[in-house]
Write an enzyme that holds these catalytic residues in place. Structure first.
Site, PDB file in Angstrom:
ATOM      1  N   LEU A 346     -47.472 -36.333 -54.231  1.00 23.75           N
ATOM      2  CA  LEU A 346     -47.183 -37.116 -55.436  1.00 23.75           C
ATOM      3  C   LEU A 346     -47.584 -38.570 -55.283  1.00 23.75           C
ATOM      4  O   LEU A 346     -47.976 -39.230 -56.237  1.00 23.75           O
ATOM      5  CB  LEU A 346     -45.685 -37.039 -55.769  1.00 23.75           C
ATOM      6  N   GLY A 347     -47.481 -39.108 -54.079  1.00 24.09           N
ATOM      7  CA  GLY A 347     -47.802 -40.508 -53.872  1.00 24.09           C
ATOM      8  C   GLY A 347     -47.586 -40.907 -52.431  1.00 24.09           C
ATOM      9  O   GLY A 347     -47.036 -40.162 -51.623  1.00 24.09           O
ATOM     10  N   GLY A 349     -46.924 -44.715 -49.999  1.00 23.40           N
ATOM     11  CA  GLY A 349     -46.686 -46.154 -49.984  1.00 23.40           C
ATOM     12  C   GLY A 349     -46.212 -46.583 -48.628  1.00 23.40           C
ATOM     13  O   GLY A 349     -46.395 -45.871 -47.634  1.00 23.40           O
ATOM     14  N   GLY A 350     -45.555 -47.754 -48.549  1.00 22.34           N
ATOM     15  CA  GLY A 350     -45.079 -48.245 -47.272  1.00 22.34           C
ATOM     16  C   GLY A 350     -44.038 -47.345 -46.648  1.00 22.34           C
ATOM     17  O   GLY A 350     -43.855 -47.324 -45.438  1.00 22.34           O
ATOM     18  N   PHE A 351     -43.338 -46.531 -47.482  1.00 24.51           N
ATOM     19  CA  PHE A 351     -42.300 -45.647 -46.982  1.00 24.51           C
ATOM     20  C   PHE A 351     -42.847 -44.395 -46.338  1.00 24.51           C
ATOM     21  O   PHE A 351     -42.200 -43.776 -45.528  1.00 24.51           O
ATOM     22  CB  PHE A 351     -41.377 -45.244 -48.131  1.00 24.51           C
ATOM     23  N   GLY A 352     -44.034 -43.931 -46.756  1.00 26.86           N
ATOM     24  CA  GLY A 352     -44.593 -42.689 -46.262  1.00 26.86           C
ATOM     25  C   GLY A 352     -45.116 -41.844 -47.413  1.00 26.86           C
ATOM     26  O   GLY A 352     -45.636 -42.360 -48.382  1.00 26.86           O
ATOM     27  N   VAL A 354     -44.697 -38.648 -50.381  1.00 30.30           N
ATOM     28  CA  VAL A 354     -43.774 -37.915 -51.241  1.00 30.30           C
ATOM     29  C   VAL A 354     -44.507 -36.693 -51.783  1.00 30.30           C
ATOM     30  O   VAL A 354     -45.613 -36.814 -52.318  1.00 30.30           O
ATOM     31  CB  VAL A 354     -43.267 -38.774 -52.412  1.00 30.30           C
ATOM     32  N   LYS A 369     -39.519 -36.492 -49.599  1.00 34.13           N
ATOM     33  CA  LYS A 369     -40.049 -37.739 -49.054  1.00 34.13           C
ATOM     34  C   LYS A 369     -39.976 -37.716 -47.531  1.00 34.13           C
ATOM     35  O   LYS A 369     -38.909 -37.507 -46.944  1.00 34.13           O
ATOM     36  CB  LYS A 369     -39.273 -38.940 -49.581  1.00 34.13           C
ATOM     37  N   ASP A 467     -32.937 -52.221 -53.821  1.00 31.35           N
ATOM     38  CA  ASP A 467     -34.394 -52.139 -54.039  1.00 31.35           C
ATOM     39  C   ASP A 467     -34.701 -51.706 -55.474  1.00 31.35           C
ATOM     40  O   ASP A 467     -35.479 -50.782 -55.712  1.00 31.35           O
ATOM     41  CB  ASP A 467     -35.036 -51.180 -53.050  1.00 31.35           C
TER      42      ASP A 467
END
Length: 663
Positions: A346-347, A349-352, A354, A369, A467
């Site tokens: 799905l996407g 980013g900085g988190f990892g 998903v 996630k 956040d």
């Protein structure tokens, strides 16, 4: 003859116009930086598969761009062969770029991920960069107005391309356009030509075995004499994000006032092979059929057994037994996402990463996630908070269903929101994407306010989200806004004093007292929500940049219009006047009040909800009430404002760094 032969292996300089040719880089005297290295096979490897890294490789000698100190930039030509090898078949982060800049040191402050090792949020767009770059980009970044995740672009001092095009080439015979994939794992050749008299930049790309197409992919008129400094150096830059991509350069040539020397592709080093080589059938032919079948059967059984055990291995400790009902089996999540396949991504980013999934037993759609956590410190407390948050039920909050732990990964499982994140609808120029009208935006704002009010005051504990931003607001099937991503949330008992902790959140949404003390409270959430309200109404990111490259905060921009009596001029142009002016003005005023630098001047989320529902009149605000400059205030606190919309950040006085630990 010996001198000429050596000239093909290493850079050579001619008196009439400099040129060099690399057919492989074994023994080459390149200037390397970051993750960049020359492999034993003679490849320049800009990134080595690790995440969130950058690499630079530059020709060591400066270019003689001008015939005289004050002369114009002369014509030059560049050819190079590159390849992008990703651990995924359909996904890579990020691309690479040919760059002409004052030197490799000028890129020392450049960031990874979407900045490709070329700039950072503070310096992107500044004339002092003196940079020309031709980007081969594999990720669509909305902040740089990228057209898609497979494009070539011409960049001058900024990663917002002046001209870009889908990657491909025009056929010489019939002029038809042929698509190419930058992440095909195949080597390709690029030509960059600058005509000093016509001030025209041409970029051409083609498969490795093809001669240079006659028609360039991109042509753009720009006088590089106004951009490039003397001296300037030429080289390559690349960066990765959360994906494990590798970026290679196989060959390279340059010519000043003449075509770049032709690269002999037969002499280029070979790309490394991913995975095992195809099995040979010789053994099967030479051995008796029965023996071969037996060996094969036993071997496959052993391999499958070992792979099965390794595939589903989890990290599970004794203290997790009390959280059993909220613990997902890795095997179930693996099957739900079809093995975390690229097509379910799905996407990132900085988190990892998903992934979209469907639990096999219940047929419930979930968002899975995967984030990294490097240490066990505080993990028990964190899991306890995750489980507690999992008990929260509210129509405007994304349900956190549970977690799983495997090796160095923490996996969180959420309800799947079919319409994705709110920021996509505010900023994406994707074809077919619906523009949110004012009624939908107002409903989303009220919905998120209701969810926050529940977290702060109505649940059994106080939950500080920490956040709040448009990318963490997800839209369900009816386009209702739901606040999600509780990875940074903190819980404490009603009436207790929240403990001071390190500052986390996203730049542009951080309250001044949070930066100063590190203590998150419900009122720091209110500040972020105020910025969120302005962002949704204006269709602008929390940190704006003018045409001169100066950065300023959205709240200051809106406040200036309020002082000038032109508040409605900040409304998102996409609404085209189709909105309730009184309602818009009302929301903007609440947003300014929530984003007040003084925590005591901000309303609680209960009061905000009462304002939005019309139960309480909004107090009259005077110039004295709203007389502040947020950017100046933050800078006095020692915070250097940088625009990092794609990831959460951890902030300390004077510095900003990527959030670590997966929280």
């Amino acid at each position: 003859m010996l001198f000429l032969f050596l000239g093909l292996l290493a850079p050579s300089a001619a008196t009439d116009g400099d040129q060099f040719l690399y057919t492989g880089f074994a023994g080459a005297n390149l200037t390397l930086d970051g993750a960049a290295t020359v492999t034993a096979a003679g490849l320049v490897e800009l990134t080595n598969g690790s995440t969130h890294q950058k690499g630079h490789a530059f020709h060591p000698a400066p270019l003689r761009l001008r015939g005289s100190p004050k002369g114009t930039v002369r014509s030059f030509s560049v050819a190079f062969v590159f390849a992008i090898v990703s651990g995924y078949l359909d996904f890579s982060t990020h691309g690479l770029a040919l760059v002409v800049a004052p030197g490799i040191k000028s890129l020392s402050t450049a960031l990874t991920d979407q900045y490709m090792g070329l700039t950072n949020a503070k310096d992107d767009g500044k004339d002092t960069n003196h940079m020309l770059a031709v980007e081969l980009d594999t990720v669509q970044n909305i902040e740089f107005k990228d057209m898609n995740a497979n494009h070539v672009g011409i960049d001058i001092n900024t990663l917002t391309s002046l001209q870009s095009n889908e990657t491909g080439y025009y056929h010489d015979n019939n002029g038809s356009f042929q698509n190419l994939s930058l992440i095909s794992r195949e080597a390709m050749q690029v030509w960059v030509d600058y005509d000093g008299e016509a001030t025209q930049i041409n970029v051409t790309i083609a498969p490795l075995a093809m001669v240079k197409p006659k028609r360039p992919l991109i042509s753009y008129i720009y006088n590089l004499s106004t951009v490039l400094a003397e001296p300037s150096y030429i080289g390559f830059s690349s960066a990765t994000g959360p994906g494990n991509s590798r970026h290679y350069v196989l060959g390279w040539s340059f010519g000043m006032n003449k075509p770049a020397p032709v690269i002999d592709i037969a002499k280029l080093p070979k790309l490394p092979q991913l995975g095992s080589k195809p099995r040979s059938k010789v053994l099967e032919i030479t051995l008796p059929i029965a023996s071969a079948a037996l060996v094969l059967t036993v071997g496959i059984a052993v391999v499958l057994l070992v792979r099965r055990r390794l595939r589903y291995t989890e990290l599970r400790e004794d203290w997790e037994s009390e959280f059993g009902p909220h613990r997902f089996a890795y095997k179930d999540l693996f099957h739900a996402t079809k093995g975390f396949k690229d097509k379910h991504l799905l996407g990132a980013g900085g988190f990892g990463m998903v992934y979209r999934g469907e639990l096999q037993k219940s047929r419930v759609e979930v968002a899975v996630k995967k984030v990294s956590h490097g240490s066990k410190q505080g993990m028990k407390e964190f899991i306890a908070e995750i489980v507690s948050i999992g008990r929260i039920r509210h129509r405007n909050l994304v349900q956190l269903l549970g977690y799983c732990r495997r090796k160095d990964e923490l996996i969180l499982v959420y309800d799947y929101m079919s319409n994705g994140s709110l920021d996509k609808y505010l900023y994406s120029e994707e074809d077919g994407l619906t523009t949110l009208d004012w009624a939908q935006r107002f409903r989303i704002i009220k919905g998120v306010a209701s969810g926050l009010h529940f977290l702060h005051e109505r649940w059994e504990k106080v939950v500080i989200h920490r956040d709040i931003k448009t990318s963490n607001v997800l839209l369900d099937k009816e386009m209702n806004g739901r606040l999600g991503d509780f990875g940074l949330a903190k819980l404490y008992e009603h009436g207790a004093n929240p403990q001071t902790t390190r500052v986390v959140g996203t730049t542009g949404y951080l309250a001044p007292e949070l930066v100063r003390t590190g203590k998150a409270t419900p009122l720091t959430d209110v500040f972020a929500f105020g910025t969120f309200m302005l962002e949704v109404t204006c269709g602008q990111r929390p940190i704006k940049q003018d045409e001169q490259g100066n950065q300023f905060l959205l709240v200051d921009w809106v406040l200036q219009h309020w002082h000038n009596g032109s508040l409605l001029e900040v409304v998102d142009p996409k609404l085209r006047g189709e909105h309730n002016s009184d309602e818009v003005r009302f929301v903007l005023q609440i947003g300014l009040l929530c984003a007040h630098p003084s925590a005591t001047a901000r309303p609680s989320m209960q009061q905000v909800l009462q304002y939005l529902d019309g139960e309480t009149l909004l107090p009259e605000m005077t110039r004295a009430d709203l007389s502040f400059n947020m950017l100046a205030l933050l800078q006095r606190k020692g915070l250097h404002v940088m625009s990092w919309p794609c990831s959460s950040t951890m902030v300390s006085a004077g510095t900003i760094s990527d959030l670590s630990g997966g929280r």
